[in-house]
Design a protein around this motif. Structure first.
Motif, PDB file in Angstrom:
ATOM      1  N   SER A  29       0.937  -1.797  -0.284  1.00  0.00           N
ATOM      2  CA  SER A  29       0.261  -0.238   0.117  1.00  0.00           C
ATOM      3  C   SER A  29       0.592   1.490  -0.072  1.00  0.00           C
ATOM      4  O   SER A  29       1.790   1.151   0.576  1.00  0.00           O
ATOM      5  CB  SER A  29      -0.925   0.271   1.084  1.00  0.00           C
ATOM      6  N   VAL A  30       0.330   1.744  -0.962  1.00  0.00           N
ATOM      7  CA  VAL A  30       0.942   3.722  -0.318  1.00  0.00           C
ATOM      8  C   VAL A  30       0.299   4.665   0.128  1.00  0.00           C
ATOM      9  O   VAL A  30      -1.138   4.547  -0.234  1.00  0.00           O
ATOM     10  CB  VAL A  30       1.657   3.838  -2.136  1.00  0.00           C
ATOM     11  N   PRO A  38       4.134  15.937  10.561  1.00  0.00           N
ATOM     12  CA  PRO A  38       5.671  15.225  10.783  1.00  0.00           C
ATOM     13  C   PRO A  38       5.533  14.159   9.788  1.00  0.00           C
ATOM     14  O   PRO A  38       5.053  13.121   9.377  1.00  0.00           O
ATOM     15  CB  PRO A  38       5.383  14.685  12.111  1.00  0.00           C
ATOM     16  N   GLY A  39       7.053  13.674   9.439  1.00  0.00           N
ATOM     17  CA  GLY A  39       7.370  13.142   9.059  1.00  0.00           C
ATOM     18  C   GLY A  39       7.468  12.771   7.404  1.00  0.00           C
ATOM     19  O   GLY A  39       7.313  13.628   6.620  1.00  0.00           O
ATOM     20  N   SER A  40       7.541  11.574   6.954  1.00  0.00           N
ATOM     21  CA  SER A  40       7.955  11.883   5.252  1.00  0.00           C
ATOM     22  C   SER A  40       6.029  11.875   4.553  1.00  0.00           C
ATOM     23  O   SER A  40       5.619  11.273   5.331  1.00  0.00           O
ATOM     24  CB  SER A  40       8.972  10.141   5.290  1.00  0.00           C
ATOM     25  N   ARG A  41       6.226  12.798   3.254  1.00  0.00           N
ATOM     26  CA  ARG A  41       5.099  12.838   2.726  1.00  0.00           C
ATOM     27  C   ARG A  41       4.422  11.382   1.783  1.00  0.00           C
ATOM     28  O   ARG A  41       3.576  11.585   2.349  1.00  0.00           O
ATOM     29  CB  ARG A  41       5.862  13.975   1.646  1.00  0.00           C
ATOM     30  N   TYR A  42       5.584  10.869   1.577  1.00  0.00           N
ATOM     31  CA  TYR A  42       4.942   9.806   1.002  1.00  0.00           C
ATOM     32  C   TYR A  42       5.597   8.112   1.621  1.00  0.00           C
ATOM     33  O   TYR A  42       6.487   8.085   1.708  1.00  0.00           O
ATOM     34  CB  TYR A  42       5.400   9.700  -0.801  1.00  0.00           C
ATOM     35  N   GLN A  43       4.884   6.688   1.279  1.00  0.00           N
ATOM     36  CA  GLN A  43       5.476   5.996   1.992  1.00  0.00           C
ATOM     37  C   GLN A  43       4.155   4.716   1.851  1.00  0.00           C
ATOM     38  O   GLN A  43       3.788   4.892   0.933  1.00  0.00           O
ATOM     39  CB  GLN A  43       4.229   5.809   3.703  1.00  0.00           C
ATOM     40  N   PHE A  63       6.176   7.264  -5.397  1.00  0.00           N
ATOM     41  CA  PHE A  63       4.867   7.301  -5.126  1.00  0.00           C
ATOM     42  C   PHE A  63       3.506   7.257  -6.168  1.00  0.00           C
ATOM     43  O   PHE A  63       2.482   5.696  -6.451  1.00  0.00           O
ATOM     44  CB  PHE A  63       4.133   8.339  -4.633  1.00  0.00           C
ATOM     45  N   ALA A  64       4.143   7.850  -7.710  1.00  0.00           N
ATOM     46  CA  ALA A  64       2.515   7.578  -8.125  1.00  0.00           C
ATOM     47  C   ALA A  64       3.183   6.191  -9.338  1.00  0.00           C
ATOM     48  O   ALA A  64       1.719   5.634  -9.458  1.00  0.00           O
ATOM     49  CB  ALA A  64       3.641   9.002  -9.255  1.00  0.00           C
ATOM     50  N   TRP A  65       4.081   6.515  -9.890  1.00  0.00           N
ATOM     51  CA  TRP A  65       4.487   4.888  -9.938  1.00  0.00           C
ATOM     52  C   TRP A  65       3.929   3.776  -9.362  1.00  0.00           C
ATOM     53  O   TRP A  65       2.629   2.422  -9.612  1.00  0.00           O
ATOM     54  CB  TRP A  65       6.404   5.034 -10.045  1.00  0.00           C
ATOM     55  N   LEU A  66       4.077   3.742  -7.837  1.00  0.00           N
ATOM     56  CA  LEU A  66       3.468   2.720  -6.963  1.00  0.00           C
ATOM     57  C   LEU A  66       2.257   2.586  -6.912  1.00  0.00           C
ATOM     58  O   LEU A  66       1.872   1.153  -6.969  1.00  0.00           O
ATOM     59  CB  LEU A  66       4.728   2.558  -5.597  1.00  0.00           C
ATOM     60  N   ARG A  67       1.559   3.555  -6.508  1.00  0.00           N
ATOM     61  CA  ARG A  67       0.145   3.741  -6.895  1.00  0.00           C
ATOM     62  C   ARG A  67      -0.483   3.111  -7.863  1.00  0.00           C
ATOM     63  O   ARG A  67      -1.589   2.104  -8.357  1.00  0.00           O
ATOM     64  CB  ARG A  67      -0.294   4.900  -6.961  1.00  0.00           C
TER      65      ARG A  67
END
Length: 112
Positions: A29-30, A38-43, A63-67
């Motif tokens: 999942s992304v 706080p923290g990273s924007r995309y996971q 993020f876009a590619w993995l989605r």
């Protein structure tokens, strides 16, 4: 309802063509956190071979590619499930079977 063998085979070929055109696949999942959070924007999170959850910080491009790849994975799984159901129907309805005291129902095979 018993379908014609050629119709089942035709449907299987159609699904195989759809599967061949899927593209890149990935599990997991992304998600994107709200801007300013706080923290990273995309996971990206996924289960490894030991079923342990693993997480990775991503760039916007990753993020876009993995989605898209994860959506492709889910589509591939839906297509494969349909192909499995068709295969069960062909085996039960169209291939010679041993003599049985009671006729075999397709229902327990979840292929209807």
């Amino acid at each position: 309802m018993k379908r014609n063998l050629s119709a089942l085979e035709s449907e299987h070929r159609r699904l195989a063509r759809a599967l061949a055109g899927i593209g890149f696949v990935s599990q997991g999942s992304v998600f994107a956190r709200a801007e300013g959070a706080p923290g990273s924007r995309y996971q990206w999170t996924w289960k490894d071979s030991r079923q342990k959850t693993t997480s990775l910080t991503l760039s916007a491009e990753q993020f876009a590619w993995l989605r898209k790849a994860i959506a492709n994975q889910r589509q591939a799984e839906r297509i494969l499930e349909k192909m499995r159901r068709l295969s069960k129907r062909i085996v039960v309805e169209h291939l010679p079977a041993p003599a049985r005291r009671k006729s075999l129902s397709i229902k327990p095979l979840h292929a209807n």
